[in-house]
Each structure stands twice: as C-alpha cells, then as structure tokens.
Design a protein around this motif. Structure first.
Motif, PDB file in Angstrom:
ATOM      1  N   GLU A 135      23.308  -3.237 -47.698  1.00 56.04           N
ATOM      2  CA  GLU A 135      24.602  -3.194 -47.035  1.00 56.04           C
ATOM      3  C   GLU A 135      25.723  -3.658 -47.962  1.00 56.04           C
ATOM      4  N   GLY A 136      25.639  -3.202 -49.216  1.00 54.29           N
ATOM      5  CA  GLY A 136      26.702  -3.445 -50.163  1.00 54.29           C
ATOM      6  C   GLY A 136      26.653  -4.770 -50.878  1.00 54.29           C
ATOM      7  N   GLU A 137      25.672  -5.618 -50.580  1.00 53.11           N
ATOM      8  CA  GLU A 137      25.624  -6.947 -51.167  1.00 53.11           C
ATOM      9  C   GLU A 137      24.306  -7.150 -51.891  1.00 53.11           C
ATOM     10  N   GLY A 138      24.374  -7.777 -53.071  1.00 53.78           N
ATOM     11  CA  GLY A 138      23.176  -8.026 -53.848  1.00 53.78           C
ATOM     12  C   GLY A 138      22.176  -8.885 -53.106  1.00 53.78           C
ATOM     13  N   LYS A 139      20.881  -8.534 -53.209  1.00 48.87           N
ATOM     14  CA  LYS A 139      19.846  -9.251 -52.459  1.00 48.87           C
ATOM     15  C   LYS A 139      18.675  -9.645 -53.341  1.00 48.87           C
ATOM     16  N   PHE A 140      18.109  -8.689 -54.091  1.00 46.48           N
ATOM     17  CA  PHE A 140      16.948  -8.946 -54.935  1.00 46.48           C
ATOM     18  C   PHE A 140      17.256  -8.529 -56.366  1.00 46.48           C
ATOM     19  N   VAL A 141      16.473  -9.075 -57.307  1.00 46.04           N
ATOM     20  CA  VAL A 141      16.636  -8.677 -58.700  1.00 46.04           C
ATOM     21  C   VAL A 141      15.312  -8.153 -59.250  1.00 46.04           C
ATOM     22  N   ASN A 142      15.431  -7.153 -60.130  1.00 44.74           N
ATOM     23  CA  ASN A 142      14.319  -6.668 -60.938  1.00 44.74           C
ATOM     24  C   ASN A 142      14.522  -7.192 -62.359  1.00 44.74           C
ATOM     25  N   VAL A 143      13.448  -7.550 -63.019  1.00 44.99           N
ATOM     26  CA  VAL A 143      13.527  -8.043 -64.388  1.00 44.99           C
ATOM     27  C   VAL A 143      12.651  -7.174 -65.279  1.00 44.99           C
ATOM     28  N   ARG A 144      13.254  -6.598 -66.298  1.00 48.85           N
ATOM     29  CA  ARG A 144      12.559  -5.781 -67.293  1.00 48.85           C
ATOM     30  C   ARG A 144      11.692  -4.693 -66.647  1.00 48.85           C
ATOM     31  N   GLY A 145      12.292  -3.993 -65.699  1.00 46.86           N
ATOM     32  CA  GLY A 145      11.640  -2.843 -65.112  1.00 46.86           C
ATOM     33  C   GLY A 145      10.674  -3.166 -64.000  1.00 46.86           C
ATOM     34  N   LEU A 146      10.491  -4.428 -63.659  1.00 45.62           N
ATOM     35  CA  LEU A 146       9.554  -4.812 -62.610  1.00 45.62           C
ATOM     36  C   LEU A 146      10.323  -5.331 -61.405  1.00 45.62           C
ATOM     37  N   GLY A 147       9.853  -4.930 -60.210  1.00 41.17           N
ATOM     38  CA  GLY A 147      10.557  -5.228 -58.983  1.00 41.17           C
ATOM     39  C   GLY A 147      10.495  -6.695 -58.590  1.00 41.17           C
ATOM     40  N   PRO A 148      11.204  -7.058 -57.506  1.00 42.20           N
ATOM     41  CA  PRO A 148      11.306  -8.459 -57.097  1.00 42.20           C
ATOM     42  C   PRO A 148       9.969  -9.096 -56.750  1.00 42.20           C
ATOM     43  N   GLY A 149       8.958  -8.294 -56.389  1.00 48.63           N
ATOM     44  CA  GLY A 149       7.641  -8.853 -56.136  1.00 48.63           C
ATOM     45  C   GLY A 149       6.963  -9.386 -57.381  1.00 48.63           C
ATOM     46  N   PHE A 150       7.449  -8.975 -58.571  1.00 48.75           N
ATOM     47  CA  PHE A 150       6.906  -9.433 -59.850  1.00 48.75           C
ATOM     48  C   PHE A 150       7.732 -10.577 -60.447  1.00 48.75           C
ATOM     49  N   VAL A 151       8.755 -11.024 -59.737  1.00 51.56           N
ATOM     50  CA  VAL A 151       9.681 -12.032 -60.261  1.00 51.56           C
ATOM     51  C   VAL A 151       9.592 -13.276 -59.381  1.00 51.56           C
ATOM     52  N   SER A 152       9.188 -14.396 -59.947  1.00 54.03           N
ATOM     53  CA  SER A 152       9.132 -15.634 -59.172  1.00 54.03           C
ATOM     54  C   SER A 152      10.482 -16.326 -59.201  1.00 54.03           C
ATOM     55  N   VAL A 153      10.766 -17.075 -58.147  1.00 53.64           N
ATOM     56  CA  VAL A 153      12.033 -17.793 -58.021  1.00 53.64           C
ATOM     57  C   VAL A 153      11.729 -19.260 -57.765  1.00 53.64           C
ATOM     58  N   SER A 154      12.350 -20.123 -58.546  1.00 54.95           N
ATOM     59  CA  SER A 154      12.136 -21.555 -58.389  1.00 54.95           C
ATOM     60  C   SER A 154      13.474 -22.274 -58.353  1.00 54.95           C
ATOM     61  N   MET A 155      13.461 -23.461 -57.781  1.00 57.23           N
ATOM     62  CA  MET A 155      14.641 -24.319 -57.768  1.00 57.23           C
ATOM     63  C   MET A 155      14.279 -25.633 -58.432  1.00 57.23           C
ATOM     64  N   ASN A 156      15.043 -25.999 -59.434  1.00 55.93           N
ATOM     65  CA  ASN A 156      14.774 -27.214 -60.209  1.00 55.93           C
ATOM     66  C   ASN A 156      13.338 -27.235 -60.733  1.00 55.93           C
ATOM     67  N   GLY A 157      12.826 -26.058 -61.096  1.00 51.39           N
ATOM     68  CA  GLY A 157      11.506 -25.955 -61.696  1.00 51.39           C
ATOM     69  C   GLY A 157      10.362 -25.832 -60.730  1.00 51.39           C
ATOM     70  N   ASN A 158      10.621 -25.816 -59.408  1.00 50.28           N
ATOM     71  CA  ASN A 158       9.570 -25.717 -58.411  1.00 50.28           C
ATOM     72  C   ASN A 158       9.733 -24.452 -57.585  1.00 50.28           C
ATOM     73  N   GLU A 159       8.627 -23.749 -57.342  1.00 47.37           N
ATOM     74  CA  GLU A 159       8.661 -22.491 -56.619  1.00 47.37           C
ATOM     75  C   GLU A 159       9.277 -22.671 -55.237  1.00 47.37           C
ATOM     76  N   LEU A 160      10.108 -21.710 -54.842  1.00 44.98           N
ATOM     77  CA  LEU A 160      10.756 -21.747 -53.540  1.00 44.98           C
ATOM     78  C   LEU A 160       9.933 -21.002 -52.506  1.00 44.98           C
ATOM     79  N   ALA A 161       9.795 -21.584 -51.337  1.00 49.19           N
ATOM     80  CA  ALA A 161       9.220 -20.857 -50.207  1.00 49.19           C
ATOM     81  C   ALA A 161      10.208 -19.796 -49.746  1.00 49.19           C
ATOM     82  N   SER A 162       9.682 -18.749 -49.147  1.00 52.26           N
ATOM     83  CA  SER A 162      10.541 -17.666 -48.659  1.00 52.26           C
ATOM     84  C   SER A 162       9.962 -17.108 -47.376  1.00 52.26           C
ATOM     85  N   ALA A 163      10.758 -17.115 -46.324  1.00 49.69           N
ATOM     86  CA  ALA A 163      10.315 -16.562 -45.045  1.00 49.69           C
ATOM     87  C   ALA A 163      10.878 -15.166 -44.827  1.00 49.69           C
ATOM     88  N   GLY A 164      11.250 -14.497 -45.901  1.00 47.56           N
ATOM     89  CA  GLY A 164      11.805 -13.158 -45.777  1.00 47.56           C
ATOM     90  C   GLY A 164      10.717 -12.117 -45.598  1.00 47.56           C
TER      91      GLY A 164
END
Length: 990
Positions: free
Chosen positions: A94-123
């Motif tokens: 809906e016109g707003e950025g949501k997920f990122v791909n890194v080096r040709g791989l989709g968001p399922g291949f990209v981990s996200v952490s906060m202050n070095g610790n993996e973030l939980a996601s209920a999405g």
C-alpha cells in the motif's frame, strides 16, 4: 599493535543537527575506549564520512545508516531507509516500505535483530520481519551485515539487519532533541502529525548513562489498486453459448479470472519508545539494561468492486476478439465488499547483560534477551452486496484489467446471437439499472467476521569468552562461546462467512435483524469512492457499521463453538529450541593483513501441533447451528537437525587509502513457520466415490454425495465402506521434517578512500544454496508416504482406503539448489562548489532448480532484481542542503507457474499451453522513485526540513507473463499511492 574492531552491534551514532565525530576504535575492542575529541559535524558530507569510517572498521563487510542519514533521506520507516544501501531492495505494501531483500534473497532469508539480539515477529507465517512498524527516530543506527563471522547467529543466508537503540555512551554527551512533522498525501488530502524526542544523559562522572526515545505518528493514506484474483489463474475461453449463429472456429483467448478495483483507506498509528541504561563502574566492568516497545495500529477501510468473470462457465462465453482481447460473458456477478479491518501489532524487547575483563587479557560478555510480538485482529468484518446473472464485457493488457456490465443487446450485436441465456439479472424492477452509479438492487448476500491473533515469544541467552594476546606477533585473540534460544509461536484464527438470509434464526426474533438479513443496497446511504476505476456507489462507513452490528449475531450463530474448517485449519502452536557454540580466532598475517578463522555448530529442535481439517457441510441443515466440519489434532510432528559452519575472513590494507576484504563463509536459513508447521487440509468440499456394486452411480465421484446415491452422512461412514474418499481430492500439507537450507558464500570487495571528498567501492559475491526449499504441487502420494502422520483413523465420518494414492498433494520439501552471484558498485564525490553525488548500483543474476514436478527448466530466484540503482544529486553549504534522490529497481519474479514434463506432454496433444503454465509467472515490474529533500540550518539548535516523496508518481505494476493468447503480459496487480509531502523541524536543546 594490531587493530581490533567493535562487535557488530556496537555501532557509533550520528545524532541529528550536531554530531560527534568518532575516530576508529581502539586497538582492543575489549578495553575502554579513549576519550574522543568532540567535533561539530554538519551536512551530508560529514555524515557519510562518519558512516564510511564505521563500515571500514568492521571485521565483516557491511553497510551502515546512522540517524542523520535516515532523516536526510526522509524515509518513513526502517525498511525505506535500507533501500538506499547497495544490494538491498524493498518490498512495499500500500505504497509504504515493509520488507527488505538483501543480495537477491527475499525477507525470509534476512534475519532482523535489535541491539544484537533476534527480534520476535508476530507477522506473516514466514520468517520475514515487517520493518514498517519501526520508526527511524527511535534508533541510533542500522547496519546490514553481509558476511557473518562464527560469533554471530548464522541463521541468515541473505544477511542480517541489526538496529541499534540510542545509547548515552555512544553519544558521550547530554543531549535532548525534538522533532515535529506534518505529512500530507495527495490522495488523502489531510495533514498527519508526527512528534518524537530522544535524549541521552551521563551521571556520576560519566559512569552511568541513559538513552531514551519516544515517538508518535498518525499517518492516513489512500491507495488505489486494480487486481486480478490472488489465487485463481487466468483461463482460456472460446465462445460457446448455444445461441451463436455458427460454431466458433478461432483460437482461444486467455482472459483474467476476475477484475477487482480497490480503494484502501488506511490510518496507521505508530507509537514507540526505548530506554537504555548503562553502568561502567570501572575500566574492567560494564553492565546494561535495554528495553524497547513498538505498537503499530492499522485501521484499514477497503472498498472492493469485483467483476467476477470466472462465474461464467461452460455455455456462458459469448464473444472474443483475439486482436483487441475484448471478451463478452453472461452469468457473471457484480460484487461489492466493504471491509473494516483493525489490526494491532505490538513488539517488546529487552536485554540484560554485561562485560568484564579479568586475568591476563581475558574478557567475558553475557547477555539475556527476551522479545515478544503480538498481532491481533479481533474484529475483522465485511459486508457484501451482489447482483447475479449479468452480461459483461472485459479486456486486459500489461497495465490494466477492465470490466463493465452491459446490456444483453450489446453482446447480441457483437456475437450475432438472437438471445442470450443467464442474463436475467440485467434490467427490470429488481435487476441491474443501466447507467446508474447507485445500484439499489444489489442484494446483501454475505457477512464475514474474523477474529485472529498471533504470538511469537523468543528467549535467548549467550556468553562469549575472549583471550587477547598482546605480546604475540601472530595470534591477536581467540574467542569462544555459545547461544541458547527458546521460541514458541501460537496462531488462532476464527472465521464466519454466512449468507444472512439463510440463517435468520440467528436474529432470535429481532425485527430489525430479520429485516436487514434480506436488505438491498438501496436501503442504505451510499457514496462515490474516489478511485477512478470504481464505477458504482458504496454503502457508507457508518451504515456498514450499523449493518454489521445488527446482523453479526447471524454469523456467530452458525458456528458458536468455532469448529468450522475456516476456524481450525490455520491454528497451530510450534516450538523451536536452538543451541549453538563456536570457536574462532584472529591471526595477524603481516602488519597490514589479518585473517579471522573459525567454526560454529548449530542445532535445532522443532515441534508443531496443528489440525487435520475437512470441510463437510453438504448435510448441514439451513437455519440450524450445526457444523459438521471435521478437525482432528495432529500429534508427533517434530524434527531435529544440526551442522557445522566454518568461515574465513581476510582483510588486507596495502595502503592507507585501500581496503581489500575476502570471505568464504557458510550459513543457513531455517524453514518458514508456515512451511514446517503441522497441518493437513482437504481443499474445498471433500469428494467421495460410490463403491456399491450394482448401484446406478457405482464408480462415480462427487463433492455432493446426494448426487451419487448417498442419503445421509451415515451412508458415508467408515463402518459401512459404501463410499470412499476420492483419490482426486486436493490435499495441502505442512512438512515438519524439513531441514534448514545451507549456503556456501563467497564475498570479495575493494574500497578506495581516495580523500574525504572521493570514495569508490566494488564488491563481488556468490551464494551456492543447498537443500533449497520449494513448494511442490500435484504430487501422487499415499497417507503412509506423507512426511507427517495424518490421523484419518480418527475420522469415522468417511472411509479412507488403506494405501490409496492421492493424485494431487501439495507440500513443501527440501532437495533443490539455487545460486546467486552479483556485484555491488558504490561511488560518492563532493566538489568545492558544494555539489555532491552519492550513488550505488547492484547487478545480480541467479538460477534455481525448483524440482521437476514444478518446473523442468531453471528459473530466476524469486524476489531477485537484476539491477538496482540509487543516485543522489545535491548541493549544500553551511546552512542549506538540497537533494534529488532517485531509486531504480528492475523487475522481480514474484511467483512461478508449474510446467512439468507431464504438463508439456499433455499440451503437445492439444497444441495449447494450458497445463505448462509458464504464462502464469508473476513479475513485479521495474520501478523508478524520485524524492526531493531540503534542509535549512536556522541556527546551531534549529533545523527545518521539507521532503517531497514519489515526485515521479511511480506506480507498482505486477503482471502475468502471458503468451500470444493473451497478447503478451496481463496485469496481476497495480497500486497507485500518489505523492506525499513532509514539513518539519528538528530542535536541539542540549
């Protein structure tokens, strides 16, 4: 003495307006840093220099954005900030950025952490983390780590995005900053407020530091969409109505299944806060406590107008024109849906830890972190109005689908037919009214209610030991440690979808409810949506809420225990416990060369609950609250796997201005939750076959048992075995036995820091992915061969013959390979005139074998763009900065159609590519976005800024590849989100 770099999550912050310059880290990353001279830094040039210096001092190849960079680019959230980096592409919603791909791989291949610790996601039930809920104002920096060392979590083939909250020890000063902003979207025409503040304070001789942030934003937008049906594919048609003057002899026409015009009115509210407490009582000890909270409320009001071409079946195709693509149908439906969906996503994360030095060069770091995500939609609701038996024209092309209800006379003239069947819904007192926006006779024929939630809880503890060898000329350090994680994820979704007039007993005698159960659109106030392609008026928001309030008891009456298939098939609980240990060291090969070598071991224990669900409603009685759908819990769905992941990271600085890196490392990506969770469902109504010898219907199969001789549900039971479940049922399966995909990764790069005004970088990368996870459809398989135990022995309502092979099983499996290779190029230069250029380009290619049962030839990896380009042209002096920012992304393969050898062989007989559906590949077309930003430094403490976003009026287009029968590409989805403007002020109080 050799240099040591900071750990990846300890990235220095660039603060807004007035920044602190930071020199390279001290030689020992485990010793307190020397006091840094405070230098006033202003402008784009100095902000980029600081970020480049941070990247240069990393052990691994990474890209960094600090807070000033995010503000300068005027991005709404973390995802949109990241799209400016090389090798990163953005997925929008809906016109707003949501997920990122890194080096040709989709968001399922990209981990996200906060202050070095993996973030939980209920999405969503993949492993992607939606970054649109994270406002940039709560963070000090974002880094994309593209090559990983053994002391990092290696569950990331694409890369790791790490976001860092604000720390007083990073800023090294007392600060307080406030931002006030107004946003205006061209389609919504409302001013949306945003307020944020952040600050840092140091106490007790700078041994205690606190950092904090608060942010609130209310953003309203309107998005115009045109869509094909999301699941059903286009289909081939030829004219076949019985009243044609002569039999059609031409080629078939490939047409869309449906045309949808949608207007999405969204109100998104983001509330976030963070608090960072640090204590450094002496040079050998450091302790911290960090907590962050984000809440993302999304009220989405959607008006959807459907032209249901797919309703026209055999005998309903009136006309086709293979040159223009125009087609005419009868027995179609015009349908309106008014959705009200109010969802809330909450994420809380906190961590406690510390670091101590002891003995002769020893140090220990320890960290416990808890993260929990909740997503809830407690009252998703919809009312639907419909007119049936309509004549309709349609046409489709690369950027459009159009539909229109027309008079039967129009189709008769086009086709030469004297009269048309199944067009009685047009005209008359109760039919479709020609040339009227307000169609008063549309019948209220469906109420939809959804109550759903997800919860994701992640606890993790890690410890690291490090021994430094200050007197050694060869070994700089050795490091070892481990991590333990415990994850639990729950999902529950309850749904009711009911024709109100069929269950009026749910009104319990309420007269208004009984009256509205059979209402028509003309009974309500209506309005004209702004979407240029919506042709008819809709019920108003207030009237839709009134209708829902009064008739919701009808929906809830039909399934009070929430046992219907739609309320059980997606429910699950899963646990994922992981453990990892590593050993690594850094070796000084020469004065200007170093090598990090090590290995990490990782183990995963996975278990899931779910349901076998079967739709069984043929013997339900209208107006009675009896649900015959079947749900049986599935037990014992689990898997365990482990592996070793070695790596080498080489660093070489032949000159002060040249940095060469090379890394050979391994990593993995675990299956998504949806792929690995336990479930089995029979798609649609279950089909059974008559097995009574001598019966008139012997051997016949149907999803309506009464058509083949069954009189009651008892006739179908396993005790009689007179009817058996048909082998041509479509069965969907989860696969808890999946193992992680693994990848061998090669990264090389060379950076030239020519001067403070000129920078070049080139990076090459290659990924060889094994056990690539793919969706497989149409597999022939018996229950005994399926990867999860199907508890059909507990289903007494139907008979499942032992050993029977089912012809159409859909599941996910390991076994295939994919390869990704590409180059990243970066260039920036600043001129004495104040002009400057910032740019990067990424070129990627990929191949993937998805399995012969899906595709006989190799394909491009989904979500991979061949080319992405970021280009910023600007000018600035001490007070004024102006920039034009461009972002280009080439087309992306989003979904593939099946084309097995069996499909090719079948099409060879007919000569028409119906089964080999390469024409149904879906691409997201290339995009070009242009933004403008200007900032004015009023004084040392006040800065004004203006942003204009999407000046190019870029629209998103996704399309089916199509073929000559569709005259090329056919639109799948378009999205028009207009232009937005932002005006704001940054105020610094300290």
């Amino acid at each position: 003495m050799p240099k040591y770099r900071l750990l990846p999550f300890m990235v220095a912050m660039l603060s807004a307006g007035q920044l602190q310059a930071q020199q390279a880290p001290a030689d020992n990353d485990n010793e307190p840093q020397e006091a840094l001279e405070e230098i006033v830094i202003q402008g784009v040039r100095q902000a980029e220099l600081n970020a480049l210096e941070q990247e240069r001092n990393k052990d691994t190849f990474s890209s960094i954005i600090a807070t000033d960079d995010m503000g300068n680019f005027a991005d709404q959230n973390v995802a949109e900030s990241l799209q400016r980096l090389p090798g990163v592409t953005l997925q929008k919603s809906e016109g707003e950025g949501k997920f990122v791909n890194v080096r040709g791989l989709g968001p399922g291949f990209v981990s996200v952490s906060m202050n070095g610790n993996e973030l939980a996601s209920a999405g969503a039930d993949d492993r992607s983390v939606a970054l649109d809920a994270l406002p940039s104002d709560m963070l000090s920096s974002i880094e994309v780590i593209k090559s990983l060392t053994p002391d990092m979590d290696l569950n990331s083939i694409g890369g790791t995005v790490n976001v860092n909250t604000i720390s007083a020890f990073d800023r090294k000063a007392d600060t307080l900053k406030v931002k006030v902003q107004g946003n205006y979207q061209s389609y919504k025409e409302e001013l949306n407020p945003k307020v944020s503040l952040n600050g840092t304070h140091l106490f007790a001789d700078d041994t205690i530091g606190i950092g904090y942030s608060l942010s609130y934003e209310d953003r309203s937008t309107v998005v115009y969409q045109v869509q094909h049906h999301s699941d059903s594919l286009p289909r081939y048609i030829t004219p076949d109505v019985s009243t044609l003057p002569e039999e059609y002899q031409g080629d078939p026409n490939l047409i869309p299944f449906r045309y949808e015009a949608r207007q999405e009115d969204a109100e998104r509210t983001r509330t976030s806060g963070s608090f960072d407490f640090g204590w450094r009582p002496n040079e050998d000890s450091e302790y911290f406590a960090k907590v962050s909270y984000t809440q993302y409320d999304d009220l989405d009001v959607a008006m959807r107008e459907y032209y249901r071409f797919g309703q026209a079946g055999s005998g309903d195709i009136v006309y086709t024109d293979n040159n223009s693509g125009l087609f005419g149908l009868v027995d179609t439906d015009l349908q309106q849906q008014f959705f009200i969906q109010d969802g809330t996503s909450e994420t809380i994360a906190f961590s406690l830890g510390g670091k101590n030095h002891f003995g002769d060069g020893w140090s220990i770091e320890y960290d416990y972190a808890h993260s929990e995500g909740d997503w809830s939609k407690p009252d998703g609701r919809r009312v639907q109005f419909r007119a049936r038996d309509l004549p309709m024209l349609g046409v489709a092309g690369p950027g459009y689908i159009l539909g229109q209800v027309v008079s039967p006379d129009v189709l008769e003239a086009l086709s030469g037919s004297s009269t048309l069947p199944q067009s009685g819904g047009y005209g008359g007192l109760n039919g479709y009214q020609e040339n009227e926006r307000r169609q008063e006779n549309l019948l209220y024929d469906n109420i939809f209610i959804e109550d759903s939630f997800r919860n994701d809880t992640l606890d993790q503890a890690k410890i690291d030991f490090k021994k430094e060898f200050a007197d050694s000329d060869f070994i700089n350090y050795i490091k070892f440690g481990g991590t333990i994680k415990e994850r639990q994820r729950d999902r529950n979704k309850d749904r009711w979808s009911v024709v109100p007039g069929d269950y009026t007993n749910g009104c319990e005698g309420d007269e208004e409810c009984l009256q509205l159960a059979g209402a028509r659109l003309g009974d309500f106030a209506t309005f004209a949506p702004d979407h240029p392609d919506i042709q008819h008026d809709f019920i108003t928001y207030s009237e839709a809420e009134r209708l829902l309030d009064i008739t919701t008891p009808i929906a809830k009456y039909t399934d009070p225990l929430r046992t219907g298939q739609d309320s059980v098939k997606d429910d699950y609980t899963l646990t994922e416990d992981t453990a990892a240990a590593y050993l690594m060291g850094e070796f000084q090969l020469s004065e200007n060369q170093s090598l990090i070598a090590g290995v990490r071991w990782a183990q995963t224990e996975f278990a899931s609950t779910g349901n076998l669900s079967i739709r069984n409603d043929r013997f339900e009685v209208a107006n009675e609250a009896s649900v015959l759908d079947i749900a049986v819990p599935m037990q014992g769905a689990s898997s365990s796997y482990d592996d070793f992941f070695p790596s080498l990271h080489y660093r070489y600085e032949p000159r002060e201005d040249i940095l060469v890196r090379a890394a050979l490392w391994t990593s993995f990506t675990r299956p998504s939750f949806n792929e690995a969770r336990a479930y089995a469902d029979f798609s649609g109504r279950i089909r059974v076959c008559n097995d009574i010898e001598g019966s008139a219907n012997y051997g016949e199969c149907s999803d309506n048992p009464t058509d083949i001789g069954a009189q009651s549900l008892d006739d179908l039971s396993s005790s009689t075995q007179n009817f058996y479940v048909s082998p041509d049922n479509v069965i969907n399966l989860g696969n808890p036995t999946l193992t992680a995909m693994t990848s061998m990764n090669l990264d090389t790069s060379i950076s030239w820091y020519a001067s403070d005004d000129l920078y070049f970088q080139a990076a090459l990368f290659y990924k060889d992915i094994s056990d690539f996870i793919v969706d497989v459809s149409g597999v022939a398989m018996s229950f005994e061969d399926m990867p999860v135990q199907i508890p059909v022995d507990q289903v007494s309502e139907f008979y499942f013959p032992p050993g029977q092979v089912y012809d159409d099983v859909n599941l996910t499996t390991n076994g295939d390979q994919a390869k990704v290779y590409g180059v990243e190029l970066s260039y920036s230069q600043y001129f004495e005139t104040g002009l400057f250029v910032q740019s990067n380009m990424t070129l990627i290619d990929s191949t993937a074998n998805v399995g012969d049962t899906i595709r006989v030839e190799e394909i491009q990896l989904p979500n991979q763009a061949d080319t992405t380009v970021n280009l910023t042209l600007g000018w600035e002096n001490d007070y004024l900065s102006m920039r034009v920012i461009g972002n280009y992304r080439s087309k992306v393969l989003e979904r593939i159609g099946s084309c097995s050898q069996a499909d090719i062989d079948a099409d060879a007989i007919s000569g028409i590519p119906e089964n080999c559906a390469t024409w149904s590949d879906i691409y997201d077309d290339d995009t070009l976005g242009i933004d403008f930003k200007a900032t004015y430094q009023f004084n040392d403490d006040i800065q004004f800024y203006f942003d204009a976003l999407n000046l190019s009026e870029d629209k998103s287009f996704k399309y089916f590849t199509g073929n000559n029968y569709s005259r090329g590409n056919m639109l799948y989805e378009s999205e028009d989100f207009g232009t937005s403007y932002q005006l704001g002020v940054n105020i610094q109080f300290m």
